[in-house]
Design a protein around this motif. Structure first.
Motif, mmCIF file in Angstrom:
data_model
loop_
_atom_site.group_PDB
_atom_site.id
_atom_site.type_symbol
_atom_site.label_atom_id
_atom_site.label_comp_id
_atom_site.label_asym_id
_atom_site.label_seq_id
_atom_site.Cartn_x
_atom_site.Cartn_y
_atom_site.Cartn_z
ATOM 1 N N LYS A 142 4.652 3.563 -11.688
ATOM 2 C CA LYS A 142 5.733 3.047 -12.548
ATOM 3 C C LYS A 142 7.097 3.246 -11.877
ATOM 4 O O LYS A 142 7.925 2.343 -11.837
ATOM 5 N N VAL A 145 7.555 0.879 -8.873
ATOM 6 C CA VAL A 145 7.905 -0.506 -9.240
ATOM 7 C C VAL A 145 9.370 -0.580 -9.697
ATOM 8 O O VAL A 145 10.098 -1.513 -9.340
ATOM 9 N N LYS A 146 9.797 0.427 -10.455
ATOM 10 C CA LYS A 146 11.200 0.439 -10.908
ATOM 11 C C LYS A 146 12.146 0.535 -9.718
ATOM 12 O O LYS A 146 13.138 -0.179 -9.640
ATOM 13 N N LYS A 150 10.522 -4.422 -8.700
ATOM 14 C CA LYS A 150 9.378 -5.346 -8.838
ATOM 15 C C LYS A 150 9.138 -6.249 -7.626
ATOM 16 O O LYS A 150 8.336 -7.168 -7.716
ATOM 17 N N SER A 175 -3.147 0.403 -10.389
ATOM 18 C CA SER A 175 -3.272 -0.062 -11.774
ATOM 19 C C SER A 175 -1.901 -0.466 -12.328
ATOM 20 O O SER A 175 -1.814 -1.161 -13.329
ATOM 21 N N VAL A 176 -0.839 -0.033 -11.663
ATOM 22 C CA VAL A 176 0.516 -0.470 -12.043
ATOM 23 C C VAL A 176 1.027 -1.525 -11.048
ATOM 24 O O VAL A 176 1.373 -2.636 -11.437
ATOM 25 N N HIS A 179 0.176 -5.366 -10.904
ATOM 26 C CA HIS A 179 0.618 -6.288 -11.960
ATOM 27 C C HIS A 179 1.855 -7.079 -11.544
ATOM 28 O O HIS A 179 2.282 -7.965 -12.276
ATOM 29 N N TYR A 180 2.436 -6.731 -10.388
ATOM 30 C CA TYR A 180 3.699 -7.359 -10.001
ATOM 31 C C TYR A 180 3.503 -8.197 -8.734
ATOM 32 O O TYR A 180 3.420 -7.660 -7.622
ATOM 33 N N ASN B 107 13.620 -4.300 -19.070
ATOM 34 C CA ASN B 107 12.433 -3.441 -19.082
ATOM 35 C C ASN B 107 12.256 -2.625 -20.349
ATOM 36 O O ASN B 107 11.199 -2.039 -20.562
ATOM 37 N N TYR B 126 7.094 -1.521 -18.668
ATOM 38 C CA TYR B 126 6.194 -0.609 -17.956
ATOM 39 C C TYR B 126 5.292 0.153 -18.919
ATOM 40 O O TYR B 126 5.388 1.375 -19.057
ATOM 41 N N TYR B 128 2.275 1.640 -19.242
ATOM 42 C CA TYR B 128 1.125 2.178 -18.499
ATOM 43 C C TYR B 128 1.025 3.663 -18.856
ATOM 44 O O TYR B 128 1.954 4.236 -19.390
#
Lengths: 310, 208
Positions: A142, A145-146, A150, A175-176, A179-180, B107, B126, B128
């Protein structure tokens, strides 16, 4: 009537004897600590903490180093069983290859408590106390990605391909990240959890992919190696590096802005819990959770002050 | 003649037993009918969401009340209201609240709580992690032999939130809307941080 009293007296004495820290000969119960390798400071902490906790509870404890060799590990199990050790606190060398050793101890009536690494069986060990690598890497995913907003190109450096933790971490991260669609993994390669190998691997990857934005590594040693490679290539300021473990040098690097994040694992909690479970087993408890996760905490520049004092 | 009949009868018996002892089936038919022993995580997650999680949301604690209690008596508040399936400092709470939307971000959503003007964030991108699965306190870890099945429950719950709970809400919500929500939060018991609360939503409703 006297016979009934005598029976209950005997029963009480036997119960007390089974709860004590001593074996039938009146000597302290013995706990074997068998670890995959003592060639890695992380496992040294795990082993020494387990042994120290066992001793503090009144047991004898001895550490056995399997040197990442399942055959040597099998010898240690044989030795522990034949020498009358009452429990084994175990860090497996191989998730599949170590099952036979654990089963052998179980057949001999010796409980085995796995620490950090698991065996791929829910029937062999008495309990397995495991770092929640998957969830820890979801948190890192997470944050990754932040931080990349992305999009961007990245490299993944994996640990030992045969180790479950390697894939738990990789799967948690993906798993995160998967998705991008703006995030593109340009290379995925193993460096066996080794700092120097990670440096060499990334040096080679950089030749074909000089324009990467980030590197996700399966442990902190590899993250430090990756950072070294980036620094040598003059890219350390542009490429974000993410690790896993919570090693001291990685924490310091997060504070200095060199590494972006890591997952803080707690080897001491796992080792101490394993020793306490062995004590509970000696006292008669049998309904242990088969696999119990130990939380992994995300460490970043925003919360590094919680994890480092200077 | 008698000998012939005896051999013939023996042959018939051997053929009969042999025919009924061996049979052939296509491998894919056998594989399709063999139980894998693996939990059907998709079905499990749907049943969990519909039959266990949603009916239990009325038990969620008010977020304002929780923040107040965490300020005054964190130890007992964690003991009484948090859930966690493993060992460690990360604990989970199921919370509900009402507030007005201060900002609609890419977000997340910044919401000012109705009762004490405190702002919190609701994740809208996000989604998750294990917050919802673990905060519910309704799943027994020992039901799962396999760690990856157990992780798939969290992934399934998060997918329902991303695909069924959020899209309509994100399309219509705007700054100034008055909303109610129920969701899960993760807190580090040792390093408690009440100024940066993020909620993984389970139910969201715009009151206008």
């Amino acid at each position: 009537m006297k016979r009934i009293y005598a029976f209950f007296l005997l029963l009480s004495l036997l119960t007390l004897a089974s709860c004590s820290n001593k074996n039938a000969a009146g000597e302290p119960k013995k706990i074997a600590v068998i670890v995959s390798t003592l060639n890695n400071p992380w496992f040294v902490v795990l082993a020494e903490t387990a042994a120290a906790k066992a001793r503090s509870l009144g047991y004898e404890a001895k550490i056995f180093d399997s040197q990442n060799n399942t055959a040597l590990e099998a010898d240690h199990f044989e030795n522990a069983i034949s020498s009358g050790f009452n429990a084994i606190l175990f860090n497996p060398t191989d998730a599949d290859g170590s099952i036979a050793n654990v089963s052998k101890a179980k057949a001999a009536g010796v409980p085995v408590f796995c620490m950090d690494r698991e065996v791929n069986s829910t029937k062999a060990a008495t309990s397995q106390i495991l770092s929640d690598s998957y969830s820890g890497c979801i948190a890192i995913g997470k944050y990754f990605v932040k931080k990349l907003n992305k999009k961007g190109k990245y490299v993944e450096i994996l640990g030992l391909v045969g180790d479950n933790n390697t894939w738990a971490r990789s799967k948690g991260f993906h798993s995160v990240a998967d998705h991008y669609p703006g995030l593109k993994m340009v290379a995925q390669q193993s460096a066996d959890f080794d700092r120097n190998k990670a440096m060499e691997v990334l040096e080679s990857i950089l030749q074909a992919n000089p324009d990467i934005d980030a590197v996700f590594c399966g442990n902190d040693a590899m993250a430090m190696g990756a950072y070294q490679a980036l620094f040598a290539a003059g890219k350390a300021n542009h490429v974000q590096v993410f690790g896993f473990d919570g090693a001291d040098d990685a924490l310091q690097s997060i504070k200095e802005g060199k590494i972006k994040a890591t997952g803080m694992q707690y080897p001491k909690i796992m080792a101490e819990t394993a020793a306490l479970y062995a004590q509970e087993y000696f006292k008669g408890k049998r309904d242990f959770p088969q696999k119990i996760p130990v939380a992994v905490e995300l460490v970043t520049a925003e919360n590094i002050k919680n994890y480092i004092s200077n | 003649m008698k000998k012939f009949l005896k051999y013939f009868a023996a042959l018939v018996i051997v053929l009969f037993v042999g025919y009924h002892s061996v049979y052939f089936k296509k491998l894919n038919e056998v594989q399709a009918n063999t139980p894998s022993g693996k939990i059907n995580t998709t079905a499990y997650t749907r049943t969990f969401w519909d039959k266990k999680l949603l009916p239990s949301l009325n038990k969620a604690i008010s977020l304002d009340q929780l923040i107040g209690m965490l300020h005054t008596d964190p130890e007992n508040t964690f003991k009484k209201y948090s859930n966690a399936l493993g060992i460690g400092e990360l604990k989970y709470f199921m919370v509900k609240a009402e507030g007005s939307v201060k900002q609609v971000g890419d977000n997340d959503l910044t919401v000012t709580l109705a009762t004490d003007n405190k702002t919190v964030k609701i994740e809208t991108e996000y989604v998750y992690g294990n917050a919802v699965r673990d905060a519910s306190g309704l799943i027994n870890r020992n039901e799962f032999d396999n760690t990856s099945d157990f992780n798939e429950i969290s992934a399934g719950i998060n997918k329902i939130i991303r695909e069924e709970v959020l899209p309509d809400f994100k399309r219509t919500v705007k700054t100034g809307d008055h909303i109610t929500f129920t969701g899960a939060i993760e807190m580090n018991k040792k390093f408690l941080n009440l100024s940066d609360i993020e909620i993984t939503p389970i139910q969201l409703k715009i009151l206008k």
